[in-house]
Motif scaffolding. Structure first.
Motif, short mmCIF file in Angstrom:
data_model
loop_
_atom_site.label_atom_id
_atom_site.label_comp_id
_atom_site.label_asym_id
_atom_site.label_seq_id
_atom_site.Cartn_x
_atom_site.Cartn_y
_atom_site.Cartn_z
N ILE A 1 0.92 -1.15 -0.02
CA ILE A 1 0.06 -0.25 -0.07
C ILE A 1 0.80 1.20 0.08
O ILE A 1 0.68 2.24 -0.78
N ASP A 2 1.93 1.30 0.71
CA ASP A 2 2.84 2.40 0.88
C ASP A 2 3.31 2.70 -0.56
O ASP A 2 3.36 3.79 -1.01
N VAL A 3 3.91 1.53 -1.17
CA VAL A 3 4.44 1.71 -2.54
C VAL A 3 3.56 2.31 -3.45
O VAL A 3 3.76 3.24 -4.28
N TYR A 4 2.04 1.77 -3.62
CA TYR A 4 1.18 2.05 -4.39
C TYR A 4 0.81 3.59 -4.18
O TYR A 4 0.71 4.40 -5.32
N LYS A 5 0.58 3.87 -3.05
CA LYS A 5 0.30 5.30 -2.74
C LYS A 5 1.23 6.32 -3.05
O LYS A 5 1.23 7.51 -3.54
N ASP A 6 2.73 6.16 -3.18
CA ASP A 6 3.86 6.69 -3.59
C ASP A 6 3.78 6.87 -5.08
O ASP A 6 3.95 7.78 -5.82
N LEU A 7 3.25 5.84 -5.63
CA LEU A 7 3.25 5.85 -7.19
C LEU A 7 1.99 6.88 -7.79
O LEU A 7 2.24 7.55 -8.57
N LEU A 8 0.82 6.79 -6.92
CA LEU A 8 -0.45 7.49 -7.21
C LEU A 8 0.11 9.01 -7.14
O LEU A 8 -0.55 9.97 -7.73
N LYS A 9 1.28 9.55 -6.43
CA LYS A 9 1.78 10.96 -6.46
C LYS A 9 2.23 11.12 -7.60
O LYS A 9 2.21 12.36 -8.18
N GLU A 10 2.64 10.32 -8.48
CA GLU A 10 3.46 10.59 -9.92
C GLU A 10 2.44 10.29 -10.86
O GLU A 10 2.34 11.26 -11.82
N LYS A 11 1.50 9.47 -10.83
CA LYS A 11 0.59 9.18 -11.68
C LYS A 11 -0.77 8.61 -11.23
O LYS A 11 -0.54 7.56 -10.68
N GLU A 12 -1.78 9.21 -11.53
CA GLU A 12 -3.07 8.40 -11.05
C GLU A 12 -3.41 7.53 -12.47
O GLU A 12 -3.88 7.89 -13.43
#
Length: 346
Positions: free
Chosen positions: A55-66
């Motif tokens: 979840i932590d990694v996915y949320k960081d990725l969402l900051k770059e690209k939804e």
């Protein structure tokens, strides 16, 4: 999926996105900084039950690209943690970005787990309308593996290919190699050159089936039906000196031989297009008809029995195209054969 020299990271990315293994990705991609590497690492974490880290990694990725893929997989993490309400929120975010069969299917699974069967049926219907073949595969996966209650979405093939081109030794290959789209053109040119040389240079020799003597096409201006030399042909048609009974007998034998050979050609082409031409001696033309038949048949077989993971791609449309091309080859081959036989072939 990617036919390039595999670096350790690329190998790990391909394995986890094609659902072939997670352990190698966990050890290789942990320090990854690229979007593709971190996405694949999060996917491996989730599949190994490390939901908080994923979840932590996915949320960081969402900051770059939804991306709807990230929202779908993030929701799957919450399903694994049994937080179904939170999972539905992220599924809805994925649908808002791009409605897709996988997320609709996952929502139907979650609502069924929550005993809301009406909504479950509605979302299952939506997923089936989007891609029915994909849903059949998902049901099969769910039945065979209870841990795959909801379906993750892997990275698109083109994304991994782009990563491979930018991050592997593929860039260091000799630049003199032709681009991929040149090879079909090169194949056509080589085939045309081959046909031209065959017409200019080849000397076909034939063996007379009556007397056994060998003669060439250049010497014999016309190959008479029955694969006979000119002398044997003349002896057969020199009928004035024969008794009427023997004359009729010879004519009937010639006609029967010719009819038999024509019927064999027709039957062979009806069974396997191109084999009739090979039997009649037109080997190159026969092979040209046989090649598309075997090529498209092989594609259908490979497409039915070879699996490339569950990254969301189905190729049943390819089966339909191949069947149409096989039917086209079959019809064209038999029409050409019929036309040539009508004009006196063999």
């Amino acid at each position: 999926m990617v036919n390039l020299p595999l670096s350790p990271k690329l190998k790990a990315i391909v394995e986890v996105n094609e659902a072939k293994g997670n352990a190698y990705a966990l050890s290789t991609l942990k320090s990854g900084r690229d979007y593709v590497e971190r996405f694949s690492y999060a996917l491996a974490l989730k599949r190994e039950g490390m939901y908080d880290e994923a979840i932590d990694v996915y949320k960081d990725l969402l900051k770059e690209k939804e991306d709807f893929i990230i929202y779908n997989n993030l929701a799957n993490c919450y399903v694994g943690m049994n937080d179904l309400r939170k999972a539905l929120e992220f599924y809805q975010s994925a649908i808002n970005i791009q409605p897709n069969a996988t997320t609709f299917y996952n929502m139907s699974q979650v609502y069924r787990e929550m005993l809301d069967f009406e909504k479950a049926d509605n979302y299952f219907s939506l997923s089936s309308k989007k891609d029915f073949n994909k849903i059949i595969r998902y049901r099969s996966i769910s039945n065979n593996n209870p841990n795959r209650f909801v379906i993750d979405i892997g990275l698109p093939t083109q994304t991994i290919f782009k990563y491979a081109v930018l991050n592997t030794s593929y860039r260091n290959l000799d630049t003199s190699v032709l681009p991929l789209y040149y090879y079909p053109i090169a194949a056509i040119i080589i085939l045309a050159l081959y046909l031209y040389l065959m017409q200019r240079l080849k000397v076909n020799a034939y063996s007379c089936k009556r007397c056994g003597s060998v003669f060439c096409k250049k010497c014999e201006k016309r190959l008479f039906w029955g694969d006979m030399c000119l002398q044997c042909y003349r002896s057969l048609i020199k009928l004035d000196e024969l008794e009427p009974k023997e004359r009729i007998s010879r004519l009937l034998k010639i006609y029967e031989y010719r009819s038999k050979k024509r019927n064999i050609i027709k039957i062979l082409n009806m069974l396997v297009p191109g084999t009739g031409h090979v039997y009649a001696g037109s080997i190159l033309q026969g092979l040209l008809f046989l090649w598309p038949l075997f090529f498209f048949t092989t594609l259908i077989i490979l497409n039915c029995f070879c699996s490339f993971g569950i990254n969301g791609y189905t190729h049943y449309w390819l089966n339909i195209i191949c069947l149409l091309l096989i039917a086209f080859t079959y019809i064209i081959t038999n029409l050409i054969t019929k036309r040539r036989l009508t004009r006196g072939w063999v």
